[in-house]
Design a protein around this motif. Structure first.
Motif, mmCIF file in Angstrom:
data_model
loop_
_atom_site.group_PDB
_atom_site.id
_atom_site.type_symbol
_atom_site.label_atom_id
_atom_site.label_comp_id
_atom_site.label_asym_id
_atom_site.label_seq_id
_atom_site.Cartn_x
_atom_site.Cartn_y
_atom_site.Cartn_z
ATOM 1 N N GLU A 140 0.811 -1.220 0.000
ATOM 2 C CA GLU A 140 0.000 0.000 0.000
ATOM 3 C C GLU A 140 0.842 1.268 0.000
ATOM 4 N N LEU A 141 2.154 1.130 0.253
ATOM 5 C CA LEU A 141 3.039 2.297 0.280
ATOM 6 C C LEU A 141 3.808 2.488 -1.025
ATOM 7 N N ASN A 142 3.694 1.537 -1.932
ATOM 8 C CA ASN A 142 4.384 1.661 -3.213
ATOM 9 C C ASN A 142 3.615 2.641 -4.106
ATOM 10 N N PRO A 143 4.257 3.726 -4.576
ATOM 11 C CA PRO A 143 3.559 4.754 -5.362
ATOM 12 C C PRO A 143 2.873 4.215 -6.616
ATOM 13 N N LEU A 144 3.542 3.333 -7.354
ATOM 14 C CA LEU A 144 2.953 2.821 -8.591
ATOM 15 C C LEU A 144 1.762 1.912 -8.316
ATOM 16 N N ILE A 169 1.409 -3.807 -10.436
ATOM 17 C CA ILE A 169 1.022 -4.880 -9.522
ATOM 18 C C ILE A 169 2.279 -5.663 -9.165
ATOM 19 N N LEU A 170 2.377 -6.094 -7.919
ATOM 20 C CA LEU A 170 3.548 -6.848 -7.476
ATOM 21 C C LEU A 170 3.246 -8.337 -7.567
ATOM 22 N N LEU A 171 3.978 -9.017 -8.427
ATOM 23 C CA LEU A 171 3.779 -10.446 -8.638
ATOM 24 C C LEU A 171 4.717 -11.244 -7.747
ATOM 25 N N ALA A 206 7.786 -4.033 -0.663
ATOM 26 C CA ALA A 206 7.325 -3.519 -1.955
ATOM 27 C C ALA A 206 7.848 -2.116 -2.247
ATOM 28 N N VAL A 207 8.191 -1.360 -1.220
ATOM 29 C CA VAL A 207 8.676 0.008 -1.410
ATOM 30 C C VAL A 207 10.022 0.024 -2.139
ATOM 31 N N LYS A 208 10.774 -1.065 -2.027
ATOM 32 C CA LYS A 208 12.094 -1.121 -2.656
ATOM 33 C C LYS A 208 12.018 -1.293 -4.175
ATOM 34 N N ILE A 218 12.956 -8.553 -7.266
ATOM 35 C CA ILE A 218 13.709 -9.024 -6.107
ATOM 36 C C ILE A 218 14.127 -10.448 -6.439
ATOM 37 N N LYS A 219 15.425 -10.688 -6.465
ATOM 38 C CA LYS A 219 15.943 -12.006 -6.813
ATOM 39 C C LYS A 219 16.374 -12.755 -5.555
ATOM 40 N N VAL A 220 16.666 -14.033 -5.729
ATOM 41 C CA VAL A 220 17.106 -14.848 -4.594
ATOM 42 C C VAL A 220 18.327 -14.216 -3.935
#
Length: 239
Positions: A109-113, A120-122, A145-147, A155-157
């Motif tokens: 909810e804090l991610n601007p996009l 959308i964050l998958l 998600a903010v990062k 975000i990778k392993v």
């Protein structure tokens, strides 16, 4: 965290009375040994399971004998989604084990996009297999998600935060994506609407269609006459 349990002699359909008494049937699994049927308090288990999940060590007290376990599996009622059976794994604190660690996403909810409805964050991996001593198992892998700032960011392993000196991730490549910020694709349905015709255009279109029909009729009439003429000529030649 501690769970108090008793050995159980009821099996199958005989477990229903236990559940009505607010008790939960379960089993304790130990390497190279038969499973041990147990029963425990439903309320107590629910509280511990909420905090421990399947990755935190639990003190298991069984009729005067104490040992460490992990919750290995929980069977849920398909309607109420309440636990109806639990499987515990007795662990050796000095022996490494393999476990599935869940991936959790926070601060969407804090991610601007995402807030703007543009992304959308998958979550590409819901859990990650690790190897570690029981006391060193991470409870979860947190993805903030903010990062993720731009569309396509991942975000990778290799980006996961954990104690690399004590926890090993060997089943995944370091560049394996765990989560990705993707663009929201809007499905637009465009309807093609024919432009309205003026009265003159409509009349011209009807007239052209009528004229075309007359031409077609005349052409067919000529073809019939020609065909009849050929037949008559053929008859005359025979005579």
């Amino acid at each position: 965290m501690q769970i108090n349990a008793k050995t159980r002699s009821e099996f199958g359909k005989h477990n229903k009375p236990l559940r009505k008494q607010n008790s939960l049937p379960g089993v304790v699994m130990e390497k190279a040994k038969p499973s041990l049927p147990v029963t425990l308090g439903f309320v107590e288990f629910s509280k511990v399971y909420k905090d421990a999940g399947e990755t935190a060590l639990i003190d298991f007290a069984l009729e005067g004998i104490n040992f460490k376990v992990l919750i290995s599996e929980v069977q849920l009622n398909p309607m109420s989604l309440k636990p109806i059976h639990a499987v515990f794994r007795k662990v050796d604190l000095k022996e490494k084990l393999t476990a599935q660690i869940p991936v959790e996403i926070v601060n969407e909810e804090l991610n601007p996009l995402i807030k703007a409805g543009e992304a959308i964050l998958l979550k590409l991996l819901s859990e990650i297999t690790v190897e570690a001593l029981p006391s060193d198992l991470p409870k979860e892998f947190i993805i903030d998600a903010v990062k993720l700032i731009n569309i396509g960011d991942e975000i990778k392993v290799a980006d996961l935060e954990y104690n690399r000196a004590k926890v090993e991730i060997s089943e995944y490549n370091a560049n394996e994506p765990v989560a990705k910020l993707d663009k929201v694709e809007e499905m637009k349905i465009e309807e093609e609407i024919a432009p309205a015709l003026t009265e003159e255009e409509a009349l011209a279109k009807v007239t052209a269609t009528a004229e075309l029909s007359d031409e077609e009729k005349a052409k067919r009439e000529e073809e019939k006459k020609a065909e009849k003429g050929e037949k008559d000529k053929a008859k005359s030649d025979k005579k």
